[in-house]
Design an enzyme around this catalytic site. Structure first.
Site, PDB file in Angstrom:
ATOM      1  N   ARG A  81       3.572   5.348 -11.137  1.00 19.33           N
ATOM      2  CA  ARG A  81       2.404   5.015 -10.321  1.00 19.33           C
ATOM      3  C   ARG A  81       1.898   3.615 -10.634  1.00 19.33           C
ATOM      4  NH1 ARG A  81      -2.778   8.916 -10.441  1.00 19.33           N
ATOM      5  NH2 ARG A  81      -3.072   7.913 -12.480  1.00 19.33           N
ATOM      6  N   ARG A  84      -0.495 -17.269  -7.693  1.00 22.08           N
ATOM      7  CA  ARG A  84       0.694 -18.070  -8.041  1.00 22.08           C
ATOM      8  C   ARG A  84       0.447 -18.952  -9.263  1.00 22.08           C
ATOM      9  NH1 ARG A  84       1.763 -20.747  -2.256  1.00 22.08           N
ATOM     10  NH2 ARG A  84      -0.424 -21.171  -2.698  1.00 22.08           N
ATOM     11  N   LYS A 143      -4.240   1.923  -8.062  1.00 20.88           N
ATOM     12  CA  LYS A 143      -5.112   2.045  -9.239  1.00 20.88           C
ATOM     13  C   LYS A 143      -5.314   0.644  -9.801  1.00 20.88           C
ATOM     14  CE  LYS A 143      -5.802   5.211 -13.098  1.00 20.88           C
ATOM     15  NZ  LYS A 143      -7.149   5.651 -12.739  1.00 20.88           N
ATOM     16  N   GLU A 183     -12.791  11.612  -2.375  1.00 21.34           N
ATOM     17  CA  GLU A 183     -12.520  12.005  -3.766  1.00 21.34           C
ATOM     18  C   GLU A 183     -13.801  11.836  -4.563  1.00 21.34           C
ATOM     19  OE1 GLU A 183      -9.719   9.476  -5.907  1.00 21.34           O
ATOM     20  OE2 GLU A 183     -10.356   7.693  -4.826  1.00 21.34           O
TER      21      GLU A 183
END
Ligand code: PXG
Length: 290
Positions: free
Chosen positions: A50, A103, A149, A182
Site C-alpha cells: 500500500r 523535481r 495514505k 470513513e
C-alpha cells in the site's frame, strides 16, 4: 530507541530531517502504520504494498525495493527488541528548495520508527464507543484521493479537532455528497439484517488493511458483506456499527450523534468479528526473530 534513517540506525536524538524536506514544508510524502503482535509484523507485505501504491500515486519513486523495505522494517523491530508495538514507515519527497517543485528533491527520505503502541482503554471495547459526525467533509477523491495514505493529514486533523471538542475519540466523516466515507483514522462498517456494509473506496476512504480483514473474517463466518454507499440515516437505524484500523483493531460503536445504535451495546456480529480478529493476529504475520 533506534530509528532507521536512510539505511542507517541512529539514536532517536540524532534522527533528524532537514527543514527543507518537502514532507515538512508541504506534507509531500507517504506513510504506513503497522502493528507488531507476538513477535510478528502483522500484514507487513500488504502495508508495504500500500505504501508503494501511495508513492506511485504521488509520482514518488522510493529509493529501495518493496523487498528491501520489508527487510529494513523487520530489522528496525529487531534492533529495538520489540515483541509488541507500532511501526511508522515514512517516505518523504526529500530535501528541496522553498518552491513546490518535487523535481528539486532528488533524494526521498526513508524513516522507520518502531515504538510501543497507545491504544483505547479496554472499556471502549467492552461498552462500545460513542462518536459524532463532523462538519468537515472528507477530501474529495477528485482533489486529493483519500485512497492515498499521504503525509497531508490536515483533513483528518480538522475532523479530529471537532471530535475533541465533542469529547469523543473518533468521528464520522462524510463525502462531499453526504455519504458516509470513513472515520478520521479508521474505516467504518454497519450491520443491517445480518449483512456487513462498508462504503466503497471511491467515496473517499483509505483501503484499510483491517477493513479487508474484517470482510474476510465475516465471509469465513458466512456473513454476507457489501460495499455500497449509505447515509447517516442508515447508520442511525443500523443494528450494529464498528470501526476498523491498525491501532483501533475492531472497535464497537454504540452511539452516533446521540442516537443509540441497535440496543446501545456492542452487537453480536461485531463481538464475533472482534474475537476472530484477536485469534487471527496471534497467528498471522512476518516473524521478526527467526
Ligand atoms: N482511514 C484512515 C484515514 C486512516 O488513516 C485507516 C482508515 C485504517 O486503515 P488500516 O490499514 O490501519 O486498517 C487509517 C489508518 C492514529 C492513526 O494515530 C491511525 C491511522 C493512521 C495514522 C495514525 O490513530 N489509521
Amino acid at each position: 530507541m533506534l530509528i532507521y534513517l536512510n539505511g542507517k540506525f541512529v539514536p532517536k536524538e540524532e534522527a533528524k530531517i532537514s527543514v527543507f524536506d518537502h514532507g515538512f514544508l508541504y506534507g509531500d510524502g507517504v506513510f504506513e502504520g503497522i502493528r507488531i503482535y507476538n513477535r510478528r509484523v502483522f500484514k507487513l507485505r500488504e502495508h508495504i504494498k500500500r505504501l508503494f501504491d501511495s508513492a506511485k500515486a504521488i509520482a514518488l519513486q522510493p529509493p529501495l525495493t518493496e523487498e528491501e523495505l520489508v527487510e529494513a522494517t523487520l530489522e528496525t523491530v529487531r534492533v529495538n527488541n520489540l515483541t509488541e508495538g507500532y511501526i511508522r514507515v515514512v517516505i518523504s519527497r526529500g530535501e528541496g528548495d522553498l518552491g513546490l517543485d518535487p523535481r528539486k528533491c532528488p533524494n526521498p527520505n526513508v524513516v522507520i520508527i518502531a515504538d510501543r503502541i497507545e491504544i483505547y482503554p479496554p472499556e471502549v471495547y467492552k461498552r462500545g464507543m460513542k462518536i459524532v459526525t463532523v462538519s468537515v467533509r472528507r477530501n474529495s477523491p477528485q482533489a486529493l484521493n483519500p485512497n492515498i495514505k499521504s503525509l497531508n493529514y490536515l483533513n483528518n486533523i480538522l475532523a479530529k479537532i471537532e471530535a475533541n471538542r465533542a469529547n469523543v475519540p473518533e468521528a464520522i466523516m462524510l463525502s462531499i455528497d453526504g455519504y458516509v466515507a470513513e472515520a478520521t483514522g479508521d474505516n467504518i462498517f454497519i450491520v443491517k439484517n445480518k449483512t456487513l456494509i462498508t462504503p466503497p473506496l471511491y467515496l473517499g476512504a483509505l483501503p484499510g488493511i483491517t477493513r479487508q480483514i474484517a470482510k474476510e473474517l465475516a465471509e469465513k463466518r458466512g456473513i454476507p458483506t457489501e460495499e455500497k454507499p449509505f447515509t447517516l440515516y442508515e447508520v442511525y437505524t443500523a443494528d450494529e456499527c464498528f470501526l476498523t484500523g491498525t491501532a483501533a483493531e475492531i472497535v464497537p460503536v454504540v452511539e452516533v450523534d446521540g442516537r443509540k445504535i441497535g440496543k446501545g451495546v456492542p452487537g453480536e456480529i461485531t463481538l464475533l468479528l472482534m474475537e476472530d480478529f484477536h485469534n487471527y493476529v496471534k497467528q498471522e504475520g512476518e516473524e521478526v526473530y527467526k
